[in-house]
Design a protein around this motif. Structure first.
Motif, PDB file in Angstrom:
ATOM      1  N   THR A 186      48.956  38.078  41.718  1.00 32.04           N
ATOM      2  CA  THR A 186      49.312  37.244  42.870  1.00 32.04           C
ATOM      3  C   THR A 186      48.688  35.858  42.799  1.00 32.04           C
ATOM      4  O   THR A 186      49.005  35.000  43.613  1.00 32.04           O
ATOM      5  CB  THR A 186      48.874  37.917  44.175  1.00 32.04           C
ATOM      6  N   LEU A 187      47.784  35.642  41.827  1.00 36.56           N
ATOM      7  CA  LEU A 187      47.143  34.336  41.713  1.00 36.56           C
ATOM      8  C   LEU A 187      47.036  33.932  40.249  1.00 36.56           C
ATOM      9  O   LEU A 187      46.395  34.621  39.448  1.00 36.56           O
ATOM     10  CB  LEU A 187      45.747  34.358  42.347  1.00 36.56           C
ATOM     11  N   SER A 210      46.372  34.554  54.633  1.00 32.51           N
ATOM     12  CA  SER A 210      46.136  35.168  53.324  1.00 32.51           C
ATOM     13  C   SER A 210      45.028  34.485  52.538  1.00 32.51           C
ATOM     14  O   SER A 210      44.669  34.947  51.456  1.00 32.51           O
ATOM     15  CB  SER A 210      47.424  35.156  52.488  1.00 32.51           C
ATOM     16  N   TYR A 211      44.504  33.374  53.032  1.00 36.75           N
ATOM     17  CA  TYR A 211      43.450  32.671  52.308  1.00 36.75           C
ATOM     18  C   TYR A 211      42.422  32.127  53.293  1.00 36.75           C
ATOM     19  O   TYR A 211      42.661  32.044  54.493  1.00 36.75           O
ATOM     20  CB  TYR A 211      44.039  31.513  51.486  1.00 36.75           C
ATOM     21  N   MET A 225      41.510  34.065  48.050  1.00 35.21           N
ATOM     22  CA  MET A 225      42.781  34.698  48.360  1.00 35.21           C
ATOM     23  C   MET A 225      42.517  36.165  48.692  1.00 35.21           C
ATOM     24  O   MET A 225      42.117  36.945  47.823  1.00 35.21           O
ATOM     25  CB  MET A 225      43.747  34.590  47.177  1.00 35.21           C
ATOM     26  N   GLY A 228      43.823  39.165  46.675  1.00 37.40           N
ATOM     27  CA  GLY A 228      44.477  38.551  45.516  1.00 37.40           C
ATOM     28  C   GLY A 228      44.157  39.251  44.214  1.00 37.40           C
ATOM     29  O   GLY A 228      43.095  39.849  44.058  1.00 37.40           O
ATOM     30  N   THR A 230      44.432  38.696  39.851  1.00 31.05           N
ATOM     31  CA  THR A 230      44.682  37.784  38.745  1.00 31.05           C
ATOM     32  C   THR A 230      44.852  38.580  37.461  1.00 31.05           C
ATOM     33  O   THR A 230      44.552  39.771  37.399  1.00 31.05           O
ATOM     34  CB  THR A 230      43.516  36.795  38.565  1.00 31.05           C
ATOM     35  N   SER A 253      39.313  40.517  46.259  1.00 24.94           N
ATOM     36  CA  SER A 253      39.948  39.219  46.445  1.00 24.94           C
ATOM     37  C   SER A 253      39.941  38.463  45.123  1.00 24.94           C
ATOM     38  O   SER A 253      39.388  38.934  44.128  1.00 24.94           O
ATOM     39  CB  SER A 253      39.220  38.414  47.523  1.00 24.94           C
TER      40      SER A 253
END
Length: 602
Positions: A186-187, A210-211, A225, A228, A230, A253
């Motif tokens: 998502t990131l 969301s952040y 995030m 989140g 990665t 996150s």
């Protein structure tokens, strides 16, 4: 209810015709009467009562089991399915493994719950119902309670509810008997677009909630995030406008840090609900005029420095958490509600010079994490950095009562310090000991114990390696490319560091003994792992993991000021014992040296 007597009359002739004796039948008659009378409930008043539901559904476990491969991006493991009436079920302990969630049993309400920071799954074996965030799932999924274990229909694993709870994508291949779990990214580092007067980058975002902004300064922006994911920590090296963009994966996150250079003058951060994107616009200090740049765009930039504010504690899930393996008895005392722990913010600690008195020992106490690096988080929202500072300060206070010790703390407030800065402070102060204080965390809610870690190129076990990976996660935001295992290998190769490692091992042992003597902590462990904060320390050094914030009971204990005082006393006793041992060793070495110089026999 009225109990009517039952009479069975057998004649002698009937006995002969049926060819068996009455005394052989009597046990059967008595057993049947007992079963009949015990199966009908009776009120104390003597009136008939309605039948109450069975308190728990008990089934005989079918011998049919099925092994299924659980495949993730980093590993391949096995889970076992149990078949009831030719239908596969998965245990709730395996669901906890799949979701990395806390498992808590609620025996009075006959349900078990899986909890994550912002979501809750509960399974009732009384009514065979699944609740997601307090609402019944549609369709429903069968729940069975067998042998102190809870099983859920396996098709729940690939349901939208479990995918939303785990924030992963799950698919089952029945032919290969393989369950695949993927974590959607998502990131990622977004592309940077040069528009002449400003640089622009956009991040897809589900909502404005969301952040959160962890740090906002003229030359730095730190974003978190929530939830989140990665593909791995990464760094983008830019130019004098946007120097670096760094992304790091945290436990719950993902963080992104943007570092600006001298070529930038200001920036603007805003969320566009229409496109669901978070936009960052960075104004150039000496822009190149282009026809596309409008006056409105020129005046839209504004930037004000906002001081860092610690994110609020996450609300506690309504779960009476307990051990995973079996249903525990209800706690004898009520668990107190969590109270937010506050620690002051302040300026950077000045590095003291080396002590001129050789008889004075210098001890550096390092409170792990700090500032925007909060460390681990408990299920009740407890931040590791807060506990670390509280215990470290308590240890320092006790040691400062000893006249022959000089005590230095790397931070005495809520301050972020890079990991290498901490040992550099100790080296420049000529420290004789370095002790870094941390709290542990695990996927399982049942782990507990006090652990002391030594620096090593190889971890003593997988759990130790996991702890080191988490504690080192902030390094990706501090170090440049090339700062890797090469420097550690060179460091470990030196004879001096090997000597420090021997002393560090002795320090770890006496600290564990001190903690066991002064507190109720019985489980203490000494382990080895590659901790960045211990690299480069030119003195005996250890890293302490006080207990597990992922264990709800341990979390409450860690929040207690009484526990901080008790465990600090044990740590301080260990440090004092080690310092005394070192003094005695030096006295022996000095005496031998004097004998050799005088020519006296040893």
């Amino acid at each position: 209810m009225t109990i009517r007597p039952m009479f069975v009359i057998f004649s002698i002739g009937a006995e002969k015709k049926m060819n068996f004796k009455l005394e052989k039948l009597l046990p059967l008659i008595i057993f049947g009467s007992v079963c009949f009378f015990s199966s009908v409930p009776v009120h104390s008043e003597g009136t008939e009562a309605p039948l109450s539901p069975i308190p728990a559904k008990i089934y005989e476990v079918s011998p049919v089991t099925q092994n299924v491969s659980w495949v993730t991006e980093n590993s391949k493991r096995n889970i076992t399915l149990i078949h009831f009436e030719n239908r596969p079920y998965i245990s709730i302990t395996d669901l906890a493994r799949l979701s990395e969630a806390q498992l808590g049993w609620q025996a009075p309400s006959q349900q078990a719950c899986l909890s994550k920071i912002r979501s809750l799954l509960c399974f009732s074996w009384k009514d065979s119902v699944v609740f997601f965030d307090g609402k019944k799932t549609k369709p429903s999924y069968n729940v069975r309670f067998v042998d102190n274990q809870l099983f859920v229909a396996f098709d729940f694993v690939t349901s939208k509810y479990f995918e939303k709870f785990t924030r992963t994508e799950l698919a089952f291949n029945s032919e290969k008997k393989e369950l695949t779990q993927k974590i959607p990214v998502t990131l990622e580092i977004p592309p940077v677009e040069n528009r002449g007067e400003y640089y622009s980058l956009s991040l897809p975002m589900a909502s404005e909630d969301s952040y959160e902004v962890l740090k906002k300064a003229p030359n730095q922006l730190w974003l978190r995030m929530k939830g989140g994911r990665t593909a791995g920590s990464s760094i983008l090296e830019g130019d004098d406008v946007i120097q670096e963009i760094k992304i790091i994966q945290k436990r719950h996150s993902a963080d992104m840090m943007v570092k600006l250079g001298g070529g930038s003058s200001s920036y603007d951060l805003n969320f566009d609900p229409a496109s669901k994107k978070l936009n960052l616009l960075v104004r150039l200090r000496n822009p190149v005029e282009t026809p596309e740049t409008s006056k409105e765009e020129k005046s839209s930039f504004s930037q004000t420095e906002v001081p860092f504010v610690e994110p609020p504690l996450v609300s506690e899930p309504k779960v009476n958490a307990g051990p995973v393996a079996a249903i525990p008895a209800p706690p004898a005392t009520e668990i107190p509600k969590a109270v937010p722990l506050a620690i002051p913010t302040g300026k950077k600690v000045a590095i003291p010079s080396k002590s001129k008195d050789k008889n004075i020992r210098t001890v550096v106490i390092d409170a792990g994490h700090g500032g925007f690096d909060s460390g681990a988080m408990g299920v009740r929202g407890t931040l590791e950095k807060t506990i670390n500072l509280r215990v470290a300060a308590a240890v320092a206070d006790r040691l400062r009562k000893e006249k022959r010790l000089r005590v230095i703390m790397t931070r005495e407030n809520d301050l972020f310090l890079p990991l290498d800065e901490r040992t550099r402070m100790a080296n420049e102060a000529g420290a004789d000991l370095f002790v870094s204080v941390h709290c542990n965390s695990s996927v399982s809610a049942k782990h507990t114990g006090f652990e002391v870690y030594l620096l090593s190129g190889e971890a003593s076990d997988e759990a130790a390696a996991s702890v080191a990976r988490f504690e080192n996660s902030v390094v990706a935001l501090e170090s440049k490319k090339g700062d890797g295992s090469e420097k550690l290998t060179e460091l470990l190769a030196s004879m001096a560091v090997n000597n420090y490692m021997n002393d560090s091992s002795e320090l770890a042992a006496v600290i564990c003994r001190g903690v066991r003597k002064t507190s109720a902590v019985k489980q203490t462990f000494v382990k080895e792992a590659n901790f960045f904060v211990l690299r480069g320390a030119q003195m005996p050094s250890v890293l302490l993991e006080l207990d597990y914030l992922s264990n709800p009971i341990s979390e409450l204990k860690l929040r207690s000021s009484r526990f901080a005082s008790i465990v600090a006393k044990g740590i301080a006793q260990g440090v004092l014992e080690f310092a005394d041992r070192q003094r005695k060793k030096e006295e022996v070495i000095s005496a031998r040296s004097s004998q050799q110089s005088s020519g006296l026999p040893q």
